[in-house]
Design a protein around this motif. Structure first.
Motif, short mmCIF file in Angstrom:
data_model
loop_
_atom_site.label_atom_id
_atom_site.label_comp_id
_atom_site.label_asym_id
_atom_site.label_seq_id
_atom_site.Cartn_x
_atom_site.Cartn_y
_atom_site.Cartn_z
N GLN A 1 0.87 -0.94 -0.05
CA GLN A 1 -0.03 0.07 0.02
C GLN A 1 0.85 1.24 0.09
O GLN A 1 1.90 1.29 0.56
CB GLN A 1 -0.75 0.17 1.38
N LEU A 2 0.23 2.19 -0.71
CA LEU A 2 0.99 3.68 -0.42
C LEU A 2 -0.06 4.60 -0.03
O LEU A 2 -1.24 4.85 -0.53
CB LEU A 2 1.35 4.07 -1.79
N ALA A 3 0.40 5.46 1.08
CA ALA A 3 -0.69 6.48 1.78
C ALA A 3 0.25 7.71 1.76
O ALA A 3 1.39 7.74 2.08
CB ALA A 3 -0.89 6.08 3.00
N VAL A 4 -0.60 8.96 1.66
CA VAL A 4 0.05 10.25 1.75
C VAL A 4 -0.96 10.92 2.95
O VAL A 4 -2.10 11.03 2.56
CB VAL A 4 0.01 11.12 0.63
N TRP A 5 -0.08 10.96 3.88
CA TRP A 5 -0.99 11.91 5.02
C TRP A 5 -0.80 13.30 5.06
O TRP A 5 0.29 13.95 4.94
CB TRP A 5 -0.63 11.32 6.28
N ASP A 6 -1.66 14.30 5.55
CA ASP A 6 -1.64 15.44 6.04
C ASP A 6 -1.08 15.33 7.68
O ASP A 6 -1.91 14.78 8.27
CB ASP A 6 -2.90 16.27 5.99
N VAL A 7 0.04 15.77 7.83
CA VAL A 7 0.89 15.45 9.26
C VAL A 7 0.09 16.39 10.21
O VAL A 7 -0.29 15.91 11.16
CB VAL A 7 2.28 15.89 9.22
N GLN A 8 -0.38 17.52 9.77
CA GLN A 8 -1.40 18.25 10.71
C GLN A 8 -2.65 17.58 11.30
O GLN A 8 -3.07 17.84 12.58
CB GLN A 8 -1.64 19.56 10.09
#
Length: 746
Positions: free
Chosen positions: A231-238
């Protein structure tokens, strides 16, 4: 009577006991001194041997070698250790000298490093630490503190800093990323990557991770329970909310300068734009070969690729679809790119950390480790480089500054026109002459003044007094006028008093031997046809130095002009001291030389306590002025004028060859080599000048490089690089049974 005899016997016994005690104490002291000398020599030899293999331990041994006994071997060990550590800012952690056992498919102990793009902050951790923590090192202030983080995974996990060093992202077990506020030492959030509860060890951990420069976005590829696909995920760290999540075979991830995610996925370069949350394929497909592995993906679209099991590594521009460089040195080349410089690569191959060009050719070696490197990081401008090794060592390097030759912030304008002249540098500009001299500060050579005279580099001579305010100019001419001598104020460029004219039948000067001011700033020494002359610049009265008819063909003075040395015909050096308006002869030093009259180099130490001569055959003679003791050695031919360090413990001779300068050191107590440094300049070396304890090398492009020639300064430098001055086992055996002072102040 019996009592008197008894007292006599007791007195005699006491005297014998005292004498015996004194003798035993003397023998013990001599034995201890021999033991200290032996330990010093042994540690120095081991230090020199380890210099390329483990510069940190080499520095430790060199320091203790000098502390045990200041031998010539210890001086050489210090010089070699400074050279081996020339780009080191700090050894932050010493290695364990062993590698922990492999612990299943999760791997073994690991050491990881990260540097912020602005070059202000370094973060690192090591499984060899007794406490679970990430170390934060402030590069600007040299201070360090710790963050008590979660458990990082065996085999190494991701660690990254935001561009300004304010945020830290750290992979922790199992399949999580902690985000920290570095300045407040406060954990902000934990991001979870899937469900690792039922994963096999081989699938555990994050496969690829990237932290955006601002610290706002985090991307990772990972396995999750119940799925065979990565899997690949991109998060908004805030917020901790994923912007994108799905199946991906991405092997490497990075963010570009515009905060867009680049992913190397199945031979294609894909880009995710966070604003629009869309993916696009960019660049040209790369046809992967069997066994090929992408080792690193860089923000500008380049990639480092291992192509075969023999260790061939290639640098590819994936956007243009072309190969930029190839390295066939064997092994796995780890590399990273400065974000602001497309012309260099920072890499580590086996134990060495070096700067490479884009063809992957090694240019400058920054340092080395006892064990192979396992982690590498570089600041955005390419200056700060950190590396960790398999046995837990961590070192910070400065690619822009070498301790053996520091480039000063100032430049000399039109340095290509400068020519060396004794202790000065001159530049002829039309019918005027600029006079330059070295300084003790970081401004490098400075202009003392401008004289309205046209200097002939072949036949004229010029000297400046010790405070740099007055100059004497010797202008040679054609017979019957042999020379004219004049005195000048360097601050105003005006002539002082009258000019003196000398006729050929009266006196003939040896201009090549130079002019030398004495301590009063009034009298000068110059060599004439009939011998050395003492001249009063107030009235130009002259008189012979020494017996009438004596001759000399070289002259040198101490920095303060208080000591004068003359190399005489007949292989002797006479030493004179200036006191009370007179020159007093204090020493005549004979020596054996067949080349003293051919290219001899005579020099006096700054305080006038030692004199050195390198004759035309390359033989070295060093004499102590007060005792008259002489030591002999071999210097070899070539090189610039040799100079003493300020404390006279070292003699240094620069040797220029294009853009490379070699500084050769000798221990003046025994005239033996104390090592050498090789300095590489940005352009051809124009000249060398000396001031205090530094040698300044002026390059033709105007850059000035300063090298320190003081043993105490070398010691202080090495002490400042080390996390601990005492060498670890088994090297501490050299200290066993000896009371040796610690070389570094705590």
């Amino acid at each position: 009577m019996v009592r008197r005899v008894t007292l006599v016997v007791l007195a005699v016994s006491l005297v014998i006991a005292v004498v015996a005690f004194g003798f035993a104490r003397q023998q013990r002291n001599e034995a201890l001194e021999r033991a200290h000398v032996a330990a010093s020599q042994a540690m120095a030899a081991r230090s020199i041997e380890l210099a390329e293999q483990d510069p940190r331990i080499a520095a430790q041994l060199a320091l203790y070698s000098r502390s045990a006994q200041p031998t010539s071997e210890s001086a050489r060990a210090l010089a070699v250790a400074v050279d081996a550590n020339q780009n080191v800012v700090r050894h932050l952690r010493g290695g364990s000298n062993t590698v922990a056992g492999y612990q299943g498919s999760a791997g073994g102990n690991s050491t990881e490093v990260a540097i912020s793009r602005d070059g202000g902050t370094l973060a690192y951790y090591s499984h060899y630490d007794s406490n679970q923590a990430v170390h934060i090192y402030d590069i600007r202030t040299g201070t360090e503190r710790r963050l008590a983080t979660g458990e990082y995974p065996l085999g190494g996990g991701f660690i990254e800093l935001s561009a300004d060093g304010g945020l830290l992202a750290l992979e922790v077990w199992p399949n999580q990323v902690e985000v920290w506020d570095v300045r407040e030492a406060r954990q902000l959030r934990t991001l979870k990557a899937g469900d690792p509860s039922e994963l096999a060890n081989a699938d555990d951990g994050l496969w690829a991770v990237a932290f955006s420069p601002s610290g706002r976005w985090l991307a990772a590829t990972y396995h999750t329970s119940g799925s065979d696909d990565r899997q690949l995920a991109v998060w908004d760290v805030q917020t901790g909310v994923p912007l994108s999540q799905g199946v991906s075979r991405a092997e490497r991830l990075t963010f570009d300068a515009r905060e867009r995610l680049l992913a190397w996925d199945s031979g294609r370069l894909r880009r995710f734009t966070t604003d629009t949350r869309t993916w696009a394929v960019i660049g040209k497909p790369h046809a992967a070969k069997a066994g090929e592995e992408v080792r690193a993906l860089f923000p500008d679209g380049r990639a480092l690729i291992n192509t075969d099991s023999a260790g061939t590594t290639e640098l590819w521009d994936l956007l243009a679809g072309r190969r930029q460089g190839i390295n066939r040195d064997g092994g796995r080349l780890e590399a990273t790119l400065p974000t602001g410089d497309a012309s260099t690569v920072v890499g580590s191959l086996d134990r060495e950390v070096a700067i490479y060009d884009t063809a992957l050719r090694s240019q400058v070696t920054l340092g080395s480790f006892a064990w192979p490197t396992s982690s590498l990081a570089v600041s955005g401008d390419g200056r700060w480089v950190a590396a960790g090794s398999l046995d837990g060592a961590v070192t910070l390097f400065d690619a822009a500054k070498a301790h053996t030759g520091e480039v000063l912030p100032s430049k000399v304008p039109k340095a290509g026109d400068l020519v060396p002249h004794g202790r000065l540098a001159l530049r002829v500009v039309g019918s005027t002459t600029e006079v330059w001299a070295a300084t003790d500060d970081d401004s490098g050579p400075r202009r003392l003044g401008l004289l309205p005279v046209e200097f002939d580099l072949r036949d004229d001579a010029l000297a400046v007094n010790t405070d740099g305010t007055r100059a004497v100019f010797l202008d040679t001419g054609d017979p019957p006028i042999t020379a004219e001598m004049s005195l000048w104020d360097l601050r105003t460029g005006e002539q002082i008093g009258r000019k003196e004219t000398y006729l050929g039948y009266d006196v003939s000067f040896q201009a090549e031997a130079g002019i030398h001011f004495l301590a009063d700033g009034v009298h000068i020494v110059v060599l004439g046809r009939d011998g050395p002359l003492l001249i009063d610049t107030h009235n130009w009265m002259r008189r012979q130095i020494g017996a009438e008819g004596s001759s000399a063909h070289a002259v040198a003075t101490s920095d303060d002009g208080g000591t004068l040395a003359l190399l005489n015909i007949g292989a002797t050096v006479t030493v004179w001291r200036w006191a009370g308006g007179n020159l007093d002869k204090i020493r005549e030093i004979p020596f054996e030389s067949h080349g003293a009259e051919f290219g001899a180099d005579l020099t006096v130490s700054p305080r006038g306590d030692k004199v050195a001569l390198i004759d035309g055959d390359g033989r070295l003679v060093i004499a102590d002025v007060d005792s008259g003791d002489v030591v002999n050695g071999l210097a070899g031919n070539g090189g610039d004028h040799a100079v003493f360090s300020r404390d006279a413990r070292l003699l240094v001779q620069p040797d220029r060859a294009g853009s490379v300068v070699v500084l050769r050191f000798w221990d003046t107590s025994i005239a033996e080599s104390a090592g050498s440094w090789t300095i590489r300049l940005s352009s051809d070396a124009r000249m060398t000048l000396t001031t205090g304890n530094r040698i300044l090398v002026v390059a033709s492009d105007g850059s000035v490089t300063a090298s320190n020639m003081n043993i105490d300064a070398w010691k202080n430098l090495l002490c400042g690089l080390l996390d601990a001055p005492t060498p670890p086992a088994p090297y501490d055996r050299y200290l066993s049974g000896l009371d040796i002072d610690k070389p570094c102040r705590s």
